[in-house]
Structure formats: C-alpha cells, structure tokens
Design an enzyme around this catalytic site. Structure first.
Site, PDB file in Angstrom:
ATOM      1  N   TYR A  51       4.997   6.083  -2.589  1.00  0.00           N
ATOM      2  CA  TYR A  51       4.015   6.063  -1.489  1.00  0.00           C
ATOM      3  C   TYR A  51       3.121   4.852  -1.621  1.00  0.00           C
ATOM      4  O   TYR A  51       2.938   4.305  -2.709  1.00  0.00           O
ATOM      5  CB  TYR A  51       3.197   7.354  -1.429  1.00  0.00           C
ATOM      6  CG  TYR A  51       2.132   7.528  -2.500  1.00  0.00           C
ATOM      7  CD1 TYR A  51       2.436   8.090  -3.734  1.00  0.00           C
ATOM      8  CD2 TYR A  51       0.802   7.154  -2.259  1.00  0.00           C
ATOM      9  CE1 TYR A  51       1.466   8.276  -4.711  1.00  0.00           C
ATOM     10  CE2 TYR A  51      -0.184   7.336  -3.230  1.00  0.00           C
ATOM     11  CZ  TYR A  51       0.155   7.888  -4.458  1.00  0.00           C
ATOM     12  OH  TYR A  51      -0.808   8.072  -5.419  1.00  0.00           O
ATOM     13  N   CYS A  52       2.602   4.431  -0.467  1.00  0.00           N
ATOM     14  CA  CYS A  52       1.591   3.368  -0.452  1.00  0.00           C
ATOM     15  C   CYS A  52       0.471   3.842   0.461  1.00  0.00           C
ATOM     16  O   CYS A  52       0.260   5.045   0.596  1.00  0.00           O
ATOM     17  CB  CYS A  52       2.206   2.046   0.009  1.00  0.00           C
ATOM     18  SG  CYS A  52       2.830   2.097   1.695  1.00  0.00           S
ATOM     19  N   GLN A  53      -0.247   2.930   1.079  1.00  0.00           N
ATOM     20  CA  GLN A  53      -1.387   3.337   1.899  1.00  0.00           C
ATOM     21  C   GLN A  53      -0.939   3.900   3.245  1.00  0.00           C
ATOM     22  O   GLN A  53      -1.439   4.921   3.684  1.00  0.00           O
ATOM     23  CB  GLN A  53      -2.333   2.137   2.095  1.00  0.00           C
ATOM     24  CG  GLN A  53      -3.665   2.475   2.739  1.00  0.00           C
ATOM     25  CD  GLN A  53      -4.578   3.273   1.825  1.00  0.00           C
ATOM     26  OE1 GLN A  53      -4.249   3.602   0.680  1.00  0.00           O
ATOM     27  NE2 GLN A  53      -5.745   3.603   2.332  1.00  0.00           N
ATOM     28  N   TYR A  79      -0.492   7.343   1.907  1.00  0.00           N
ATOM     29  CA  TYR A  79      -1.648   8.090   1.407  1.00  0.00           C
ATOM     30  C   TYR A  79      -2.527   8.581   2.548  1.00  0.00           C
ATOM     31  O   TYR A  79      -3.053   9.696   2.497  1.00  0.00           O
ATOM     32  CB  TYR A  79      -2.464   7.199   0.451  1.00  0.00           C
ATOM     33  CG  TYR A  79      -3.678   7.903  -0.093  1.00  0.00           C
ATOM     34  CD1 TYR A  79      -3.560   8.783  -1.151  1.00  0.00           C
ATOM     35  CD2 TYR A  79      -4.931   7.711   0.478  1.00  0.00           C
ATOM     36  CE1 TYR A  79      -4.662   9.476  -1.640  1.00  0.00           C
ATOM     37  CE2 TYR A  79      -6.047   8.389  -0.003  1.00  0.00           C
ATOM     38  CZ  TYR A  79      -5.907   9.276  -1.054  1.00  0.00           C
ATOM     39  OH  TYR A  79      -6.991   9.956  -1.530  1.00  0.00           O
TER      40      TYR A  79
END
Lengths: 544, 544
Positions: free
Chosen positions: B504-506, B532
């Site tokens: 996952y990232c932002q 996120y």
C-alpha cells in the site's frame, strides 16, 4: 528489450513509465533536449506572472527520481540528431558538452512535440516564445529587464491569450495582433466575443484582420502601416509538429504535416512508434487526419504505445478534440466541431444556442452560461459543443465530450441524470435544457433562424417581432423590430404577418412559446436561435 | 381537451407548461394544495439561514404569470380530495374557504410528490419539517422564537444534513440522530466519512446507531437512555410517495409503495398519468422498480407526460439516480450503484478508489478529490460512482452519469477527451485516472484488495508492506505493517514474503508500481485499493 524514447515530456514520459510497469526488464532510455523532463508546459504562461510562483511546481519529475522509482535513464540536454532505421540506432548530441554518441534500440518512440510556428516577418528573430521551462525563465527575465515595457503578441490562439492575461497581471501593456477576423479560430465568433470583451476590459488591446509587416527594435509595424509599441514581441501563431527528425529518417508524413501513425501509434516503420503533438490523429467527426496538439491525447497515446510494445492488443480511439481556456475569470470551451468546421468539412448540422444559469438562479452567485450545440439533422447525433461563462463551462464541455464518445443524440441530453443541488446545478441543468431545446429543433416543433441568417430573412420579407417585455425591448433591441410581449400575443394576432414571421426574446425560451402560439394560429414562424443575446454577440463579433 | 393536474411544483408544472406549448387549445388546470406554485423546494433549507435571503427568489412562478403567459389556471390552496375515475371528475377542496367543488377531466396528471416519513415516536407531533415555503416560514420563525435554542434532527439523509448546515450557519447547536451506522445511506461509508468529519468540525453533533425512544418538551430521549437537548425537533428520515389519493382511486401501487406507471408515465388507468416523487421508476441498473425522489426526473417525466398527451411517441428512460450534497464547502455525489447497493442486488462488481486532484497540482488552489467507481467484472461496463471533495465533485459525477447513459466501460474513461487547462483539470483528468486504474484492475494487471478485506487477508497470512517513504510511514500507517519505499523495493526483495503480500501507499499509485515490480519477481501480490487514504476513511467510518 531496449527502448529509446525521444522527448521526455507528456507522451514520452507516459510511454516510459507505463512500459516500466508492464516490463520490469526492459532497458528504457529517454533523451530530452531541454534541461528538464516531465515539466508542466501548460503552466508556463502562469509562471511568467507568478500566478504559479514556485518554479519547482512546474517540474513534475527529475532524472534522479525517474531512475530511483522506475529505473528509467532520463538524459536531459541530449538531442537526438539522427535516426538510422537500418542499423536501429540513434545519434545523440550532448548539448552541454557537444559530444556525439550513438545508441541502439529495439523499439523507438518519437515524442518530439510541436514547435511555435515560424512567421516570415523581417525582425522576427527578436521574438520570444514559450516552449519549455528555460524559455519561461528567459521570458520572465526579459519582462523584468525590458526598458520599453510594452508587449505585442502575434497570434490570438490559446497561448497568445493566456500569455496576454498573465502579462496584464504584471501590469504591462499588451497588444494581440491576429490575422483572421476573430480570436481563437477553433471557435465560432459569437461564442468567443464575450471573452474578447473581457480581455479588452482588462486592458488587452486586440487588433483583428491585421498582419505584421516587419518588426523594429521597439515596434511591430503592421501591413496597413499602423505601428504597435513592442519592447518585447512574442510569436504565438500556433504550433507545427516537430518532425524534422522523422522526416530525415524517411518516415511517412501525413497530409497535415504531422507524422503518420496507425491506430496503435506505429509509424511507417514497425519498430518506431510516435505520439503527442508531433503526430497527426484520425478525426472522429470528419473521418480525416487532423492535428490536435493536446496534452490529454499525448499522455493517452504514450501509455498506449507502452501497451503495444508490451504485446497488448489495444487501439487508439479517434480524436474529437476538447479544449478550454480561462482568462480574467471567463472561460471558453469547445469539443468536437464548430459551425465553421462543420461547414468547412461539408457536414450537415443543426444548431442551438442557449443561455441558462450555471446553477439554480435562486441560489446566490449564479452566473450565465452560454452554450452552442451542433447535431446531425437526420440522426440527432451530437457533433460538437461550445460554451462560455464565468463558471461551469468545463463541466458542460466534459459532459458533452463524454456524450459524444458514447454516440449520444441531442435527445439523450434531456434524459441525462445530472447532479443537482442548488449550488451545483439546476433541476433542469444547462445540459438538459440543451436537450429540450435541441429536441424541439430536431423534431421540427420550433423552426429556428440563426443570428447570421436574420438579415437574409428580413430581406426576404419576414416580419421580426420582439416578444420580450416593453422594458426589455426599450433597453436594447434588434433595430427595426416591433415589440409584442408574449403575454399579449394571443390578443394581438392581427398585428402578426402570418405568412412569414421571426420571433425573438432574450435567450430563446419565450420565443419558443411565441412560436407555438403563432403556429397554432396558422403562422409560418421561426424563432431566433439563442435570442437577442446570441444575435448581439454575433453582431458584435462582426463589428471588429 | 381538458387536462387537470394535481400538484403545481416540479413535474406538475413541467407537464402544464409543455402541454400548452404543444396544444394551444387544451384547457389546463393545476390544483396545488400549498400557497404557492412552482417554488424551489430544494432551496428551502438555505432560506432558513438566509443563505437565500430573498423569499421571492424561491417563488419561480405565480398563478397570474402562468395565466398571462401560458393560459394555465393554477389554483393554490386547492386540495384534490378524491378522484372519480368512472365519472372522470375530481373533488376539490378550497383550503381557504372550505368549499368543495367538482371538476371534470379528459386526462388527469398526478404530481402529488412525497411527504416526510412519519416516525412512530411518542412526542413526534411537535417535530417540524420542510416541504413547502409555508413550512420554511414556520421553521424560520420557530428558530427565532425558540427559548431553548437547540435542535435535534431525526435522520442523516440529504435534507437532514442540509438543514443541519444551515442551522449551524445561524449558530444554533444541532444534533443529528441516525438509526444506521453511517450518514447518507445511498453512499458507502468510506465515501461519506470525510463529510461527517467536516460536519463535526463545524459543530454538528452526529449520533449514529441511535433511535429516538420518545420526545419530551425540550429533549429527545434515545432508546439507550441518552438525552439530547432539543428545543426544536425536525423529522428528516426520508420521504414517502404521497399517493393516498391514487390509492383511494384504486390505481395500481408498485411494490416500493410508489405509484406504478408504464414507460409513458401512464398509470393503470389510461386517462391518468403520474410523475415525480409520488411514482416509482424503473431502475436502469438493477432492473427493478425503485423510488428516486429527484427533481431532475420529476421535470423530465412531467414534460414527457405532455408529449404523450399531445400524441407523441416518446418513452421514459430508465432511472439511474444521481445526487449531490454540499455542506461547509465539502461535496459528496453519487450516480448509479454504491458497493452496498450492488451487494444487496447481487450484482457482480469490481471497485476502484482514487484520490487525484481536482485540477493540475502545479496550479494554485488544487484540492484532493476522492472517487470510487464500480464496474462489471466481465464487460467493464460502469455501474456507479461516488466522489467527495471541495471542488469538482459535481463535474466528475456528471461525466460518469453521462458515460453510464451511453453504456461506456471503465476502459472508455481512459479515452475521454476532457477539457484541460491547469485551472480546470489535469492532462490526465481524475476521470482518465479512474480509467487507467480501472483498466489495470479489469484486465488483471494489478489485483487489489479493498480496505474492508485487509484484515481477512492478514488473517490468512499476507504480509502487508507500506511502500511510501519512511517519513510518510512514520506520520501515519496501518499498524503492524513494514515499510519498504518503492524506490528501495528492487534491492530489498529478500524482505518480501513472495507467497502472499499486500502493498500500500498513500493513494494507490506507488502501490501499483510496487505490485508490478513484485509480480515481475514472482510474488503473489495485491495492491490496497485507494491506499492509506481509503483505508483510513473506511476504518474511521467503522469507529463511530
């Protein structure tokens, strides 16, 4: 696989990044002749005036970041000077050192973009332009340093007008010199007249039907002898595909002057792909090849090239062309064909003009939005739309562009379920109104006459009746027209010339009602499309 | 021909005015039980706080104006009390005088709208609501006069929230009491969580999973015993079709409780038509009958009734349902199916979440826009979309609504040519990004996991890796996840649990890149959809 990409901005960078995501092993090298990759060229005019104040914001990527995240070798100040198709090599000049090297490729992507059109005017060599961040730096500096702080811009296209707005923001006098009889030639004149008025109100001087004869050290001298003060001169007379490299390599060039590609962005050499402003597109509406130098298509086609190189069976969609411009809080947008373009291409069309609000009139801050929609007289299929106003132009243009992608008809616009709360739209949105009005024209309920056809109608003997209130008529009207408010029409039928009458109101709505009343009473009647507002904008555009 | 219309607001007035334009001879009478015709009911909450300060602005037409322009007899304070279908008459009560008369019809139009849903709560009789201008007058007065200036609103639907915003504008404490576990049940919880946070930030107290037990003279007492101060109480727990008249006349009522009509808005009696909030619509996506109490459809179907009465062969389009709400500068919009609705209807769907900017990030004032799109896993056809943010929500929802009308797929969104200049959009507009992200999910390039599936994935043994920077990870992360920035991933592959890993990232973009890197290195990897931001909004919505 080794992929070389020439040009590191929109289509080139899209191809590079997408290809890495599809192929972790490919060797990807991007050569970019300017000092930066992936810069925001559509932001350059706004950097000149500090509307965009941080130069960093224009730089979306750096070679280091591209290497770290994507393992893409991006080499700036590297100009590809030749393509050897047989050897599958490119010759590259390091612009910083002058050193020339050769690089090999399995697949080559040409993303060289467009360059400002050169004008054949003595003295043009001192003219500035805006193509990259370094240009923008120079322009900014030149505007600061100029002793004679006056600017002439040759060309009233998108970049010319954006530049003019931004130079006015820093309080420097600006004159735009335009060869044709209206600004923004993609649009019909009555649809950009309000923008022209806005530009003039903010001190941009616009000279139409004029050409530069020669440029002196502080003036532009027009062919008619007028002299325009110009400490600085900008060329903004459109762009041309930058395809000298492709030409030299013997790749097929299309009739438009753009590099020819198939529907997988492949050039006439199966190992060479191309996208962006350098290539021509297949026009969705005319069926002809066309130049559409827009960032959206550049990015999309860059991505598509990567898909094709990675072995995917994907094809480019034909181009419609959608553009928007904002200046001093006023926006103009277009998608698909203008009336001008439809006539030129010999494409049959019906036209409607409307002037609804951007959102519910009862909610504070509502603004007028003017729209023009073209559709096919036989099928009702939407052919194009233009809009102008202070707010909501982008939304309506996007909706019509989407409707056109789906092949929708003017009648479909009635049924679109659009987001309505009073601060965002109307229960009958501008788009729905376009559907309602268009439906009445399409099925013959209300025959119309266009603003530029009114004089001919009168010359043929038509009576022209203003069905607005006496107050509105008194404030401004079409000269020589009688006033019978729609509310009085049923009682004053004897004053109507039933054999041939044209009615008009402010925007066309009461004219539509009047048309129905008169039709029911046996008159041959037409409604002035778009009412007084469209007529006035059209006549004003002719007056320049 | 004599046409009687019951109800003089959206669909009723649209039918009346359109019919006059198509038939100059018809006798048209509109009976409206409130004191006004054609008032702006969607503006009522804004009148309460003086955001709309001029009451006149809410009154779009008067009976006099309707007679003068359209020869429509509009009778306010006239309530139709019975329909005699055999005699083709209606019984009408003049609410001002109490006098009862009968009127005949050839065609009858029922446009009686909806009424606030009644709650079975002791003490509810003192609750207020907003249905017409007279209600708004009373509410405004009550807010001024109240000694105990506190408000409780029963229901967190559209009207409840609009009312809460406006009551906060005049600085009165507000509590919303909502039975279910999130506000605005048409939406998925993670898509309205930011709005809920915004409401709370502006002092609206929101109590979820709560029901009123009884109402005292200055409180609402909840079933769990909590007591909410409430000098004034509003019912805003949705609306029900107001079809008692139609029921009494023996007209067919649909399974939803709405009046049944065919695709020409004809009821089970061929001489009686109906439109607006009183009738049920045929749902485009579910194929089922549904209640969609929206002004857009009311107006459209009212117009269609006139066309049918005038002998035209036209049919209603099935309903998709598009709504938007704005409060405190934050907007939420939806068109088509939510995830919740798709699950309920058993319709297979893929989901994407994205968080792009409303316009180019390099241009001042860009704002984040969050979108969720559902599409068919087999055909790619778009099933619905939701969006939230400070700007540009309406535009994206309208584009998707139009795309759905045209039957477009998630892949088509990549190719839409939308209006781009940096103050209006992006070269890759939010809509195009939805296409790109959706395309990767649709064709299996990037498998994803939804925010509400993450716990199950972990329970099944998946490793969860945050591929953002160390700084971002340190600021806020999903508990118990390791941090390997995407730039370091290629060098730290040994730390990856290749059998099952979620990245996952932002917002999902770097996660997509990481997914491709790990896939190429043999991992079974999924990307956390929406990153996120979506996960955090979802978890926050569960925490209430």
């Amino acid at each position: 696989m080794k992929v070389v990409i020439i040009g590191g901005v929109a289509s080139g960078m899209s191809a590079a990044a997408r290809l890495r995501r599809l192929d972790e092993q490919a060797e990807i090298t991007v050569y970019e002749m300017s000092e930066h990759v992936s810069y925001a060229n559509c932001g350059l005019p706004y950097f000149v005036s500090d509307v965009i104040s941080r130069r960093d914001n224009l730089l979306l990527q750096t070679p280091d970041a591209l290497w770290n995240r994507f393992r893409i070798k991006a080499k700036v100040q590297h100009m590809v000077t030749a393509i050897n198709r047989e050897a599958k090599t490119v010759e590259v000049k390091n612009l910083a050192t002058g050193k020339i090297t050769n690089d090999t490729y399995d697949k080559l992507v040409i993303a060289t973009g467009a360059r400002p059109r050169k004008l054949d005017v003595p003295g043009i060599e001192r003219a500035l332009w805006l193509r990259n961040v370094t240009d923008a730096d120079s322009v900014k500096q030149a505007l600061q340093d100029a002793e004679n702080k006056t600017v002439a811009i040759l060309g009233a296209g998108f970049i010319g007008i954006e530049l003019a707005e931004n130079i006015r923001h820093i309080d420097i006098p600006v004159t735009i010199i335009q060869r044709s009889n209206s600004i923004l030639g993609q649009f019909d004149p009555e649809m950009v007249q309000p923008l022209q008025a806005k530009l003039e109100k903010h001190g941009v001087k616009i000279i139409l039907n004029a050409e530069a004869d020669h440029i002196t050290k502080d003036q532009v001298v027009l062919k008619d002898g007028r002299k325009i003060d110009a400490g600085l001169v900008f060329t903004a007379a459109g762009v041309d595909p930058d395809n000298s490299l492709a030409k030299a390599a013997g790749l097929k060039i299309g009739s438009t002057g753009g590099l020819w590609v198939d529907d997988q962005q492949r050039t006439s050499d199966p190992n060479i792909f191309a996208a962006g402003d350098a290539v021509e597109k297949h026009g969705q509406l005319t069926g002809e090849q066309t130049l559409v130098p827009l960032a959206n298509l550049a990015n999309r086609h860059g991505r598509l090239i990567a898909d094709v190189i990675a072995g995917r069976e994907v094809r480019a969609h034909n181009a419609t062309g959608t553009v928007i411009l904002g200046a001093f809080g006023h926006a103009v947008g277009i998608t698909g064909l203008s009336e001008r373009a439809a006539k030129k291409a010999g494409i049959a069309h019906e036209i409607i003009h409307i002037h609804p609000n951007n959102h519910a009139g009862y909610y504070p801050g509502s603004k007028r939005l003017s729209m023009k929609v073209l559709f096919d007289p036989l099928t009702g299929k939407i052919l194009g739309a233009q809009a102008n106003g202070e707010d909501g132009v982008d939304k309506r243009i996007d909706v019509i562009a989407t409707a056109m992608h789906g092949g929708l008809t003017i009648d479909d616009l009635m049924d679109l379920e659009l987001a309505y709360a009073p601060q965002f739209g109307s229960a009958k949105d501008a788009i729905n109104i376009a559907g309602y009005v268009g439906n009445n024209v399409f099925n013959g309920t209300t025959p119309t006459v266009q603003w530029h056809q009114l004089e001919a109608a009168r010359a043929n003997g038509a009576q022209v009746v203003d069905v607005r209130s006496a107050g509105e008529h008194g404030f401004a009207n079409i000269p020589g027209t009688v006033n019978i408010p729609v509310e009085e029409l049923r009682d004053r039928l004897s004053e109507i010339q039933v054999e041939d009458v044209v009615v008009y109101c402010q925007v066309g709505q009461r004219g539509h009602i009047a048309t129905q009343i008169l039709k029911a009473n046996g008159a041959k009647v037409r409604n002035l499309d778009g009412g007084y507002l469209t007529w006035a904008a059209g006549m004003e555009s002719l007056a320049h």
